[in-house]
Design an enzyme around this catalytic site. Sequence first.
Site, short mmCIF file in Angstrom:
data_model
loop_
_atom_site.label_atom_id
_atom_site.label_comp_id
_atom_site.label_asym_id
_atom_site.label_seq_id
_atom_site.Cartn_x
_atom_site.Cartn_y
_atom_site.Cartn_z
N ARG A 142 0.84 -1.19 0.00
CA ARG A 142 0.00 0.00 0.00
C ARG A 142 0.88 1.24 0.00
NH1 ARG A 142 -2.28 -3.58 3.81
NH2 ARG A 142 -4.39 -4.32 3.25
N LYS A 167 -1.83 -1.62 7.52
CA LYS A 167 -3.26 -1.40 7.74
C LYS A 167 -3.77 -2.30 8.85
CE LYS A 167 -7.63 -1.00 5.26
NZ LYS A 167 -8.31 -1.10 3.94
N HIS A 232 -2.05 2.75 -6.17
CA HIS A 232 -2.89 1.58 -5.91
C HIS A 232 -3.13 0.78 -7.19
CE1 HIS A 232 -4.66 0.06 -2.24
NE2 HIS A 232 -5.69 -0.41 -2.93
N ARG A 235 -0.61 -1.82 -7.27
CA ARG A 235 -0.97 -2.89 -6.34
C ARG A 235 -2.03 -3.81 -6.99
NH1 ARG A 235 -1.50 -4.34 -0.75
NH2 ARG A 235 -3.65 -4.68 -0.06
N HIS A 258 -4.45 -8.90 3.02
CA HIS A 258 -5.90 -8.86 3.18
C HIS A 258 -6.32 -9.76 4.34
CE1 HIS A 258 -6.71 -7.62 -1.30
NE2 HIS A 258 -6.41 -6.59 -0.53
N TYR A 267 -10.13 -9.75 -7.80
CA TYR A 267 -9.18 -9.73 -8.91
C TYR A 267 -9.46 -10.81 -9.94
CZ TYR A 267 -6.68 -6.39 -6.05
OH TYR A 267 -6.36 -5.28 -5.31
#
Length: 296
Positions: A142, A167, A232, A235, A258, A267
Amino acid sequence: MSQTPAAAQAISPLRRRMIEDMTVRGFGEKTQSDYIRHVKNFTIFLGRSPDLAGGEDLRAFQVRQREQGVQPPTMNGAVAALRFFFTTTCNQPEMARHLRIVKQPQKLPVVLTGEEVLLLLEAARGPRDKAALAVAYGSGLRLSEIANLKVSDIDSKRMVLRVEQGKGKKDRNGLLSPRLLEVLREWWLIGQPTMWLFPGRDPLLPISTKQIYRAVCDTAAAVGIKKRVSPHTLRHSFATHLLEQGVDIRLIQVALGHSKIDTTTRYVHVASKVLREMVSPLDRLSPLTPTKDTPK
């Protein structure tokens, strides 16, 4: 509505209490700033101390947001902030039921082709920007994680990038490929960073996220990439290209950091190679009988 002096004086201890509540729960600086901003906006709308609001006030606030064209992410951010304010700071959990989460349109992430990524990296303004962009695409980190990397976070023996307090306040390891390590070493030889891998204008501070964001956007515009490109996007491209290579989606989930597999599975919808390799059930049928009007 403008806030009255009395309301301004009344909100000061509330704000202090709310900040204390968020600090105790380990909220990050950005989250705290966002929550305070949302409660302040509600207070301006209300015209009095927010702890005196009723359910209809919350409903009217959301109606006003919708009329003003406030986007769903912002409205939902306000919902989260106000729910915390009333439930935790004001001990009025019953107020939360008057707030409604707004459904957001589900859009597929923008993904670059391999050729576009190469074009972007080769056109980077300097070795620091090239290395930062390479981390975004090569590890899928990120933006904030890239900006806060330290030189000591490069573990070439285990071939991982240590991400401290990413995160969700979680430590994790990112992928460090041989080619990425090579790019980072090239940057280290030129820039000689000591603490921060990507120092900012003040070498004692890390590069700002805005600097990296601007570097990506400016470079994409300079090379003529028409897609809407941001850090992003790199990413997203990292995850999608791994999926197209046949990497297990659970491994991609770990690489991206995640917490839920559902976040990673989106994705699948943009992995064109996955779709190309699928066999349609129509193609498994016996040859269709040509109609009389079919040209021969």
